[in-house]
Design a protein around this motif. Structure first.
Motif, PDB file in Angstrom:
ATOM      1  N   ALA A 245      -3.484 -32.573  94.413  1.00 39.40           N
ATOM      2  CA  ALA A 245      -2.161 -33.192  94.701  1.00 39.40           C
ATOM      3  C   ALA A 245      -1.227 -31.993  95.336  1.00 39.40           C
ATOM      4  CB  ALA A 245      -1.519 -33.744  93.489  1.00 39.40           C
ATOM      5  N   GLY A 246      -1.553 -30.745  95.009  1.00 45.17           N
ATOM      6  CA  GLY A 246      -0.606 -29.666  95.602  1.00 45.17           C
ATOM      7  C   GLY A 246      -1.246 -28.921  96.550  1.00 45.17           C
ATOM      8  N   GLY A 247      -2.241 -27.856  95.899  1.00 44.98           N
ATOM      9  CA  GLY A 247      -2.824 -26.830  96.759  1.00 44.98           C
ATOM     10  C   GLY A 247      -3.518 -27.308  98.089  1.00 44.98           C
ATOM     11  N   MET A 248      -4.069 -28.335  98.035  1.00 44.95           N
ATOM     12  CA  MET A 248      -4.958 -28.904  99.153  1.00 44.95           C
ATOM     13  C   MET A 248      -3.914 -29.186 100.286  1.00 44.95           C
ATOM     14  SD  MET A 248      -8.279 -30.800  97.581  1.00 44.95           S
ATOM     15  CE  MET A 248      -9.194 -30.010  96.149  1.00 44.95           C
ATOM     16  N   LYS A 249      -2.644 -29.444  99.954  1.00 43.70           N
ATOM     17  CA  LYS A 249      -1.910 -30.283 100.843  1.00 43.70           C
ATOM     18  C   LYS A 249      -0.756 -29.378 101.253  1.00 43.70           C
ATOM     19  CE  LYS A 249      -4.502 -33.973  99.904  1.00 43.70           C
ATOM     20  NZ  LYS A 249      -5.452 -34.191 100.886  1.00 43.70           N
ATOM     21  N   THR A 250      -0.874 -28.092 101.021  1.00 45.54           N
ATOM     22  CA  THR A 250       0.222 -27.192 101.542  1.00 45.54           C
ATOM     23  C   THR A 250      -0.142 -26.845 102.953  1.00 45.54           C
ATOM     24  OG1 THR A 250      -1.465 -25.111 101.014  1.00 45.54           O
ATOM     25  CG2 THR A 250       0.323 -26.179  99.262  1.00 45.54           C
ATOM     26  N   ALA A 251       0.892 -26.340 103.714  1.00 48.63           N
ATOM     27  CA  ALA A 251       0.920 -25.988 105.112  1.00 48.63           C
ATOM     28  C   ALA A 251       0.063 -24.646 105.268  1.00 48.63           C
ATOM     29  CB  ALA A 251       2.267 -25.581 105.465  1.00 48.63           C
ATOM     30  N   ASP A 252      -0.120 -23.905 104.345  1.00 53.65           N
ATOM     31  CA  ASP A 252      -1.093 -22.922 104.279  1.00 53.65           C
ATOM     32  C   ASP A 252      -2.409 -23.059 104.197  1.00 53.65           C
ATOM     33  OD1 ASP A 252       1.120 -20.865 104.666  1.00 53.65           O
ATOM     34  OD2 ASP A 252       0.904 -20.386 102.375  1.00 53.65           O
ATOM     35  N   TYR A 253      -2.662 -24.012 103.483  1.00 52.90           N
ATOM     36  CA  TYR A 253      -4.315 -24.445 103.155  1.00 52.90           C
ATOM     37  C   TYR A 253      -4.627 -25.314 104.475  1.00 52.90           C
ATOM     38  CZ  TYR A 253      -8.718 -26.300 101.991  1.00 52.90           C
ATOM     39  OH  TYR A 253     -10.244 -26.403 102.126  1.00 52.90           O
TER      40      TYR A 253
ATOM     41  N   GLY B 156      -7.076 -31.025 104.698  1.00 54.33           N
ATOM     42  CA  GLY B 156      -6.377 -30.863 103.382  1.00 54.33           C
ATOM     43  C   GLY B 156      -7.650 -31.274 102.293  1.00 54.33           C
ATOM     44  N   LYS B 157      -8.771 -30.881 102.483  1.00 54.89           N
ATOM     45  CA  LYS B 157      -9.965 -31.049 101.699  1.00 54.89           C
ATOM     46  C   LYS B 157     -10.626 -29.733 101.346  1.00 54.89           C
ATOM     47  CE  LYS B 157     -12.101 -35.103 101.916  1.00 54.89           C
ATOM     48  NZ  LYS B 157     -12.825 -36.196 102.125  1.00 54.89           N
ATOM     49  N   VAL B 158     -11.221 -29.834 100.265  1.00 56.33           N
ATOM     50  CA  VAL B 158     -12.255 -28.679 100.044  1.00 56.33           C
ATOM     51  C   VAL B 158     -13.564 -29.244  99.878  1.00 56.33           C
ATOM     52  CG1 VAL B 158     -10.536 -27.208  98.611  1.00 56.33           C
ATOM     53  CG2 VAL B 158     -11.961 -28.864  97.568  1.00 56.33           C
ATOM     54  N   PRO B 159     -14.602 -28.220 100.390  1.00 54.15           N
ATOM     55  CA  PRO B 159     -14.749 -26.831 100.281  1.00 54.15           C
ATOM     56  C   PRO B 159     -14.367 -26.295 101.834  1.00 54.15           C
ATOM     57  CG  PRO B 159     -16.928 -27.440 100.315  1.00 54.15           C
ATOM     58  CD  PRO B 159     -16.212 -28.759 100.049  1.00 54.15           C
ATOM     59  N   ALA B 160     -13.784 -25.184 101.788  1.00 53.66           N
ATOM     60  CA  ALA B 160     -13.621 -24.300 103.085  1.00 53.66           C
ATOM     61  C   ALA B 160     -14.203 -23.010 102.911  1.00 53.66           C
ATOM     62  CB  ALA B 160     -12.452 -24.362 104.013  1.00 53.66           C
ATOM     63  N   ILE B 161     -14.772 -22.284 103.731  1.00 59.07           N
ATOM     64  CA  ILE B 161     -14.996 -20.893 103.546  1.00 59.07           C
ATOM     65  C   ILE B 161     -14.149 -20.132 104.728  1.00 59.07           C
ATOM     66  CG2 ILE B 161     -17.096 -21.218 102.156  1.00 59.07           C
ATOM     67  CD1 ILE B 161     -18.637 -20.222 104.857  1.00 59.07           C
ATOM     68  N   VAL B 162     -13.915 -18.884 104.371  1.00 55.21           N
ATOM     69  CA  VAL B 162     -13.517 -18.008 105.266  1.00 55.21           C
ATOM     70  C   VAL B 162     -14.250 -16.670 105.328  1.00 55.21           C
ATOM     71  CG1 VAL B 162     -11.530 -16.582 106.419  1.00 55.21           C
ATOM     72  CG2 VAL B 162     -11.214 -18.802 105.121  1.00 55.21           C
ATOM     73  N   HIS B 163     -14.822 -16.248 106.444  1.00 56.53           N
ATOM     74  CA  HIS B 163     -15.938 -15.119 106.436  1.00 56.53           C
ATOM     75  C   HIS B 163     -15.728 -14.486 107.815  1.00 56.53           C
ATOM     76  CE1 HIS B 163     -20.057 -13.374 107.344  1.00 56.53           C
ATOM     77  NE2 HIS B 163     -19.392 -12.645 106.248  1.00 56.53           N
TER      78      HIS B 163
END
Length: 209
Positions: free
Chosen positions: A37-45, A52-59
């Motif tokens: 409800a929160g973290g996945m929908k933030t502008a930063d994510y 606005g879904k997981v997973p994602a990776i940054v490498h």
């Protein structure tokens, strides 16, 4: 030392697949747990994954989303783990990795959601029918230990996660070939580590209400 992989996930999601792949690779990674409800929908994510879904990776400053893509990317990014066949021997690897990400994912999800194809419209759906899709998937895990023969690869992480999850939650019917394949997967140390980590996170979330 290279920066660790950053994993955005939730233990009650397909993020389990990405964590399993990272455990198979054996590279250092940091997990960021996001709620739905929160973290996945933030502008930063959403700057990382607009879905606005997981997973994602940054490498290395690069973003990869979609579980099958994450598995394939990590296999190539960390070749020492031996999770991708030689480039001239990837027919089965690509075939079944993308079959699971396409027809299997669509057919199983549609069935679980109660979607019924209108009679005579099977060709329009791409996967045809659930029965045809499962029969075809069964050929991928019959008569061999792993998707590419005798060697476990990233394709087994993704295809295996689909089968393991489906058997656990009843969205894929029990068949001897599926059960035997899932049993082999469940003996892998990386699979066990992933389950231990995510199950502990789930238990903690449930305590917190």
């Amino acid at each position: 030392m290279a920066d660790p992989v950053l994993l955005y996930t939730n233990p009650m999601s397909r993020g389990q697949i990405a964590r399993w792949m990272l455990e198979e690779v054996g590279t250092p990674y940091e997990a960021v747990i996001l709620d739905y409800a929160g973290g996945m929908k933030t502008a930063d994510y959403r700057a990382i994954n607009p879905m606005g879904k997981v997973p994602a990776i940054v490498h290395g400053g690069k973003v990869v989303t979609e579980c099958a893509a994450i598995c394939a990317y990590l296999a190539d990014a960390f070749p020492a783990a031996g999770l991708a066949p030689a480039t001239d021997d990837r027919a089965d690897y690509y075939r079944w990795l993308f079959f699971a990400a396409g027809p299997v994912e669509a057919a199983v999800t549609n069935k679980a959601m109660g979607f019924v194809l209108p009679e005579g419209r099977e060709r329009s759906a791409g996967y045809g029918s659930l029965d045809d899709t499962l029969d075809t998937l069964e050929t991928a895990v019959t008569g061999r230990s792993w998707i590419c023969g005798g060697t476990f690869t990233a394709a087994d992480v993704y295809v295996g996660a689909q089968i393991d999850w489906g058997l656990t939650f009843g969205t894929i019917p029990s068949r001897p070939a599926f059960e035997a394949y899932a049993a082999r997967l469940r003996e892998r140390p990386a699979y066990k580590r992933q389950k231990e980590i995510d199950n502990a996170l789930i238990a903690e979330m449930q305590k917190q209400g």
